[in-house]
Every structure is written in C-alpha cells, then in structure tokens.
Design a protein around this motif. Structure first.
Motif, PDB file in Angstrom:
ATOM      1  N   ALA A  76       0.040 109.045   0.535  1.00 55.36           N
ATOM      2  CA  ALA A  76       1.185 110.240   0.848  1.00 55.36           C
ATOM      3  C   ALA A  76       1.556 111.098   1.034  1.00 55.36           C
ATOM      4  O   ALA A  76       1.314 112.484   1.642  1.00 55.36           O
ATOM      5  N   GLN A  77       2.170 111.498  -0.059  1.00 56.16           N
ATOM      6  CA  GLN A  77       2.045 112.966  -0.372  1.00 56.16           C
ATOM      7  C   GLN A  77       0.919 114.186  -0.372  1.00 56.16           C
ATOM      8  O   GLN A  77       1.312 114.810  -0.185  1.00 56.16           O
ATOM      9  N   LEU A  78       0.157 113.627  -0.580  1.00 60.24           N
ATOM     10  CA  LEU A  78      -1.226 114.636  -0.895  1.00 60.24           C
ATOM     11  C   LEU A  78      -1.671 114.281   0.584  1.00 60.24           C
ATOM     12  O   LEU A  78      -1.659 115.486   1.016  1.00 60.24           O
ATOM     13  N   ALA A  79      -1.344 114.031   1.538  1.00 58.44           N
ATOM     14  CA  ALA A  79      -1.872 113.436   2.391  1.00 58.44           C
ATOM     15  C   ALA A  79      -0.850 114.311   3.498  1.00 58.44           C
ATOM     16  O   ALA A  79      -1.367 115.062   4.424  1.00 58.44           O
ATOM     17  N   GLN A  80       0.336 114.851   3.124  1.00 61.54           N
ATOM     18  CA  GLN A  80       1.264 115.392   3.914  1.00 61.54           C
ATOM     19  C   GLN A  80       0.929 116.886   3.475  1.00 61.54           C
ATOM     20  O   GLN A  80       1.171 117.744   4.279  1.00 61.54           O
ATOM     21  N   MET A  81       0.924 116.818   2.053  1.00 61.67           N
ATOM     22  CA  MET A  81       0.286 118.161   1.573  1.00 61.67           C
ATOM     23  C   MET A  81      -1.030 119.402   2.782  1.00 61.67           C
ATOM     24  O   MET A  81      -0.583 120.246   2.681  1.00 61.67           O
ATOM     25  N   ILE A  82      -2.107 117.805   2.991  1.00 61.82           N
ATOM     26  CA  ILE A  82      -2.988 119.013   4.169  1.00 61.82           C
ATOM     27  C   ILE A  82      -2.779 118.599   4.998  1.00 61.82           C
ATOM     28  O   ILE A  82      -4.184 118.970   5.547  1.00 61.82           O
ATOM     29  N   ASN A  83      -2.237 118.052   5.842  1.00 55.71           N
ATOM     30  CA  ASN A  83      -1.637 117.726   6.897  1.00 55.71           C
ATOM     31  C   ASN A  83      -2.620 117.316   7.237  1.00 55.71           C
ATOM     32  O   ASN A  83      -4.153 117.129   8.682  1.00 55.71           O
ATOM     33  N   GLU A  84      -2.973 115.908   6.294  1.00 54.43           N
ATOM     34  CA  GLU A  84      -3.536 114.695   7.429  1.00 54.43           C
ATOM     35  C   GLU A  84      -2.954 113.754   6.762  1.00 54.43           C
ATOM     36  O   GLU A  84      -2.172 113.291   6.393  1.00 54.43           O
ATOM     37  N   ARG A  90      -7.928 122.972  -2.401  1.00 53.85           N
ATOM     38  CA  ARG A  90      -6.663 123.593  -2.550  1.00 53.85           C
ATOM     39  C   ARG A  90      -5.286 123.194  -2.827  1.00 53.85           C
ATOM     40  O   ARG A  90      -4.852 123.095  -3.735  1.00 53.85           O
ATOM     41  N   ALA A  91      -5.038 122.171  -2.640  1.00 55.55           N
ATOM     42  CA  ALA A  91      -3.901 121.376  -2.512  1.00 55.55           C
ATOM     43  C   ALA A  91      -4.067 120.393  -4.147  1.00 55.55           C
ATOM     44  O   ALA A  91      -3.222 120.558  -4.834  1.00 55.55           O
ATOM     45  N   LEU A  92      -5.551 119.689  -4.553  1.00 56.16           N
ATOM     46  CA  LEU A  92      -4.990 119.485  -6.200  1.00 56.16           C
ATOM     47  C   LEU A  92      -5.273 120.623  -7.043  1.00 56.16           C
ATOM     48  O   LEU A  92      -4.997 120.357  -8.621  1.00 56.16           O
ATOM     49  N   GLY A  93      -5.935 121.651  -6.589  1.00 55.75           N
ATOM     50  CA  GLY A  93      -6.394 123.065  -7.792  1.00 55.75           C
ATOM     51  C   GLY A  93      -7.340 122.794  -8.202  1.00 55.75           C
ATOM     52  O   GLY A  93      -7.735 122.989  -9.438  1.00 55.75           O
ATOM     53  N   THR A  94      -8.057 121.670  -7.846  1.00 57.92           N
ATOM     54  CA  THR A  94     -10.265 121.136  -8.585  1.00 57.92           C
ATOM     55  C   THR A  94     -10.722 121.676  -8.286  1.00 57.92           C
ATOM     56  O   THR A  94     -10.749 121.482  -6.592  1.00 57.92           O
TER      57      THR A  94
END
Length: 170
Positions: free
Chosen positions: A99-107, A132-136
């Motif tokens: 959920a946090q990752l989804a919020q970071m990428i607006n999905e 971009r969000a994960l830096g990998t």
C-alpha cells in the motif's frame, strides 16, 4: 358570442377498440392448446429466411473459419518471474508495504499486488515508476545480474535476508 346564434354541440360517443387479432395471436400457445383440446387440425410451417440477414444466417463465414483453423494459443504477456521477485525484494529492502509503495507511485495497491503475484500485464510506465520509487533497476541486463547475486544469498540462510547487505555491481 352574442349574435352568432345558438351553439350546437355535437357529442358523439368515441369507441376505442383493440386491434383485431392478427396472425401472431393465432399462433399463440393458448390458442393452439384450445384448438388441440377441441380436436381441430393444427398446421405448422417453417418460415422462409427471405427477410433474414444473409451474412448472419450463413453457417461459417470466412472470419469464423479462419478463427476455427487457427491453432495458436493467444494470451496476454504476464509479469516475468524475475521482475516480480525483483519488485518484492526491492520493496522489502526499503521496508515498504504494498500500500505504501502504491501510494508513492500514485497507483492502487491492487496494481502492486498483481505485479508481485505475476498476474499483471506489464506496463512500462508503471515499471518506470517502480524503478524510481524503489531506487533500483527492474528492466534490462542489470536485472539478470542482480537476480543472480540475490539467489545464492537467499539459499544460504534466512539471516542474510533480514540483514542489510549492500551489493556493488560493475
């Protein structure tokens, strides 16, 4: 209205009736059953297809035949195993929930869940946002190198997974 003369009101009754029973009601199931009980002879005839659409009524059209003869199995491309593992690993390294990752990428969180389970159809735009969000790096040759480095570590011990290990690649 004075001087015109007496007004004459001509009121006649207006009778509204239903249409006379047509051919459709003669073929009605109730009428047929009543006729059978009375012992009357019942005749049935098949309608001719003069008013039907010829293309729709023909057995197999050219396109239908081509589809029937086609033997390839068409399916949407799915997220490769390497990509879903890389997304999960990078997300866990950053200690993020789906959920946090989804919020970071607006999905939506469902999108991340589908990518990590391998059910999503790959979208390069979403993969770019994840990178971009994960830096990998999640695409290309670098992904295969990272996967080959992670696999031996995961087989050694679960302790390595919980500790923070920094990998330096060429």
């Amino acid at each position: 209205m004075a001087g015109i003369g007496p007004l004459n009101q001509d009121w006649e009754p207006v009778v509204i009736r239903k249409k006379a029973p047509g051919v459709a009601s003669k073929n009605d199931e109730k009428v047929i059953n009543v006729a059978r009980r009375a012992g009357a002879e019942i005749e049935s005839a098949k309608k001719s297809n003069t008013r039907m659409n010829k293309a729709a009524s023909s057995g197999t059209t050219l396109n239908t035949r081509k589809l029937d003869e086609e033997n390839e199995n068409f399916a949407h491309e799915r997220v490769p195993t390497e990509l879903k593992k890389a997304i999960m690993q990078a997300r866990m390294d950053k200690k993020l929930t789906q959920a946090q990752l989804a919020q970071m990428i607006n999905e939506k969180p469902k999108t991340i869940q589908e990518y990590e389970s391998g059910k999503a159809i790959p979208n390069q735009q979403i993969i770019g946002k994840l990178e971009r969000a994960l830096g990998t790096k999640l695409r290309g040759k670098m992904l295969n190198r990272i996967q080959s480095l992670y696999l031996p570590l995961t087989r050694l011990s679960p302790l390595f997974l919980n500790s923070s290990i920094i990998l330096f690649c060429e």
